[in-house]
Structure formats: structure tokens, C-alpha cells
Design a protein around this motif. Structure first.
Motif, PDB file in Angstrom:
ATOM      1  N   ALA A   1       0.898  -1.238   0.033  1.00  0.00           N
ATOM      2  CA  ALA A   1      -0.019   0.092   0.008  1.00  0.00           C
ATOM      3  C   ALA A   1       0.951   1.391   0.189  1.00  0.00           C
ATOM      4  O   ALA A   1       1.651   1.319   0.728  1.00  0.00           O
ATOM      5  CB  ALA A   1      -1.018   0.130   1.039  1.00  0.00           C
ATOM      6  N   ALA A   2       0.684   2.047  -0.877  1.00  0.00           N
ATOM      7  CA  ALA A   2       1.298   3.411  -0.961  1.00  0.00           C
ATOM      8  C   ALA A   2       0.547   4.493  -0.462  1.00  0.00           C
ATOM      9  O   ALA A   2      -0.899   4.434  -1.039  1.00  0.00           O
ATOM     10  CB  ALA A   2       1.774   3.693  -2.478  1.00  0.00           C
ATOM     11  N   LEU A   3       0.404   5.186   0.416  1.00  0.00           N
ATOM     12  CA  LEU A   3      -0.281   6.097   1.124  1.00  0.00           C
ATOM     13  C   LEU A   3       0.187   7.353   0.950  1.00  0.00           C
ATOM     14  O   LEU A   3       1.482   7.608   1.236  1.00  0.00           O
ATOM     15  CB  LEU A   3      -0.512   5.645   2.692  1.00  0.00           C
ATOM     16  CG  LEU A   3      -1.013   4.041   3.000  1.00  0.00           C
ATOM     17  CD1 LEU A   3      -0.964   4.095   4.484  1.00  0.00           C
ATOM     18  CD2 LEU A   3      -2.228   3.897   2.341  1.00  0.00           C
ATOM     19  N   GLY A   4      -0.688   8.378   1.145  1.00  0.00           N
ATOM     20  CA  GLY A   4      -0.480   9.829   1.371  1.00  0.00           C
ATOM     21  C   GLY A   4      -1.491  10.812   0.964  1.00  0.00           C
ATOM     22  O   GLY A   4      -2.457  10.271   0.567  1.00  0.00           O
ATOM     23  N   TYR A   5      -1.394  11.844   1.138  1.00  0.00           N
ATOM     24  CA  TYR A   5      -2.367  12.908   0.830  1.00  0.00           C
ATOM     25  C   TYR A   5      -2.523  13.235  -0.748  1.00  0.00           C
ATOM     26  O   TYR A   5      -1.594  13.534  -1.218  1.00  0.00           O
ATOM     27  CB  TYR A   5      -2.372  14.077   1.638  1.00  0.00           C
ATOM     28  CG  TYR A   5      -2.541  14.086   3.206  1.00  0.00           C
ATOM     29  CD1 TYR A   5      -3.830  13.749   3.683  1.00  0.00           C
ATOM     30  CD2 TYR A   5      -1.478  13.847   4.108  1.00  0.00           C
ATOM     31  CE1 TYR A   5      -4.050  13.596   4.878  1.00  0.00           C
ATOM     32  CE2 TYR A   5      -1.630  13.485   5.177  1.00  0.00           C
ATOM     33  CZ  TYR A   5      -2.892  13.470   5.951  1.00  0.00           C
ATOM     34  OH  TYR A   5      -2.995  13.129   7.242  1.00  0.00           O
TER      35      TYR A   5
END
Length: 173
Positions: free
Chosen positions: A150-154
């Protein structure tokens, strides 16, 4: 419509992230939801490794890019990567990790954090020597494999939360 259903229907994959850190408390809550995902016979043969250090994220991306012969590969430059790994001999490892990833994506969305499934770090890549070396540095056991991360960020642009019809279903009585 209740908030859980709304969260399910409005989550979208994000492939462009802002340079903004995810608060540790929110990241920990997201990881907690992964731990509570269903797993075959409740064996929970997984491990979750979260990386928030940008140099380490890009080091892994560079190695994978080299292995895949993809120049400038970067995981879309997320604020965090969550790597679910699972025992290689777990007969339900792939399914268990998919359930955990879905929990991660939905939990992230509930905080306004974007996410995307990254497929490039799977069996045929994870065990290549250069990749395995960095995974080992991150604490991923050699006895574990990876089916997706999972790549996460705003999100760099607002998420379209429009609920639109997709696919179809049938109810047979």
C-alpha cells in the motif's frame, strides 16, 4: 447512507501524492485495522512493515525499478509504504493480505489519506537478491513473501467522491 457504506463507495486509488507526512497516530490506526482483517482460520501469519522515511522508500523503488527495467520508478512518491508480508507456506497468505490491504485502503480513506495498491513487489521480485537485501533491512523475514503493498499519502488533487454506478449485480430469489 451510513458512513461505512459511504467510505466504501467513495474510495479511489491515488497515483499522485502531496509532500505531507501522515500523522503517526493515524498511521498506527491504519495499521491496527490491518491486524483486524480476516485471515484463514485466524492464523494471522502476516507481518506489516510501515516505512515513512523517504530515502528508504525511494531506495526500494529504485531497486525495484532496476529489476523491472523501469526508469524513474518511484511508487508515486507516497508519504508512507505499508508492506504486508506473509509466510511463504501459508495457504491463505495471498487472500489474507488482500483483506488486510483493503482494510488499510478504507481506513486511510476515512482520514482523507489517498492510497493505491502497488503490485510490483510480488513473489518474482521480492526474492531477487537485491530486493531481498533491502526487505531484510526493513525487517521482512526471509520466510515471508509479498503479494502487494500500500502506497499512502495525501492526494495531490482532490479525490472525486462522486458515487457512480460501476459494474453490475444480480439478486436471485
Amino acid at each position: 447512507m451510513n458512513e461505512i457504506i459511504k467510505n466504501l463507495l467513495t474510495r479511489r486509488s491515488t497515483r499522485a501524492f502531496c509532500d505531507q507526512k501522515i500523522p503517526r497516530e493515524e498511521l498506527e490506526q491504519i495499521l491496527q485495522t490491518a491486524l483486524y482483517a480476516p485471515s484463514g482460520m485466524n492464523r494471522q501469519t502476516w507481518k506489516f512493515t510501515a516505512i515513512v522515511n523517504q530515502e528508504k522508500i525511494q531506495k526500494l523503488a529504485e531497486i525495484i525499478g532496476t529489476e523491472l527495467e523501469r526508469e524513474d520508478y518511484n511508487f508515486y512518491r507516497p508519504s508512507a509504504l505499508i508492506i504486508p508480508s506473509n509466510e511463504k507456506d501459508s495457504i491463505w497468505g495471498k487472500e489474507d493480505n488482500a483483506c488486510a490491504l483493503e482494510n488499510i485502503f478504507l481506513a486511510a480513506h476515512s482520514f482523507g489519506i489517498g492510497s493505491v495498491w502497488i503490485n510490483q513487489l510480488n513473489n518474482n521480485i521480492a526474492d531477487r537478491p537485491a530486493v531481498r537485501t533491502i526487505l531484510r533491512e526493513f525487517g521482512v523475514p526471509d520466510t515471508h513473501t509479498i503479494y502487494g503493498i500500500a502506497a499512502l499519502g495525501y492526494p495531490a488533487t482532490p479525490i472525486n467522491k462522486e458515487i457512480k454506478k460501476v459494474g453490475s449485480y444480480t439478486i436471485i430469489e
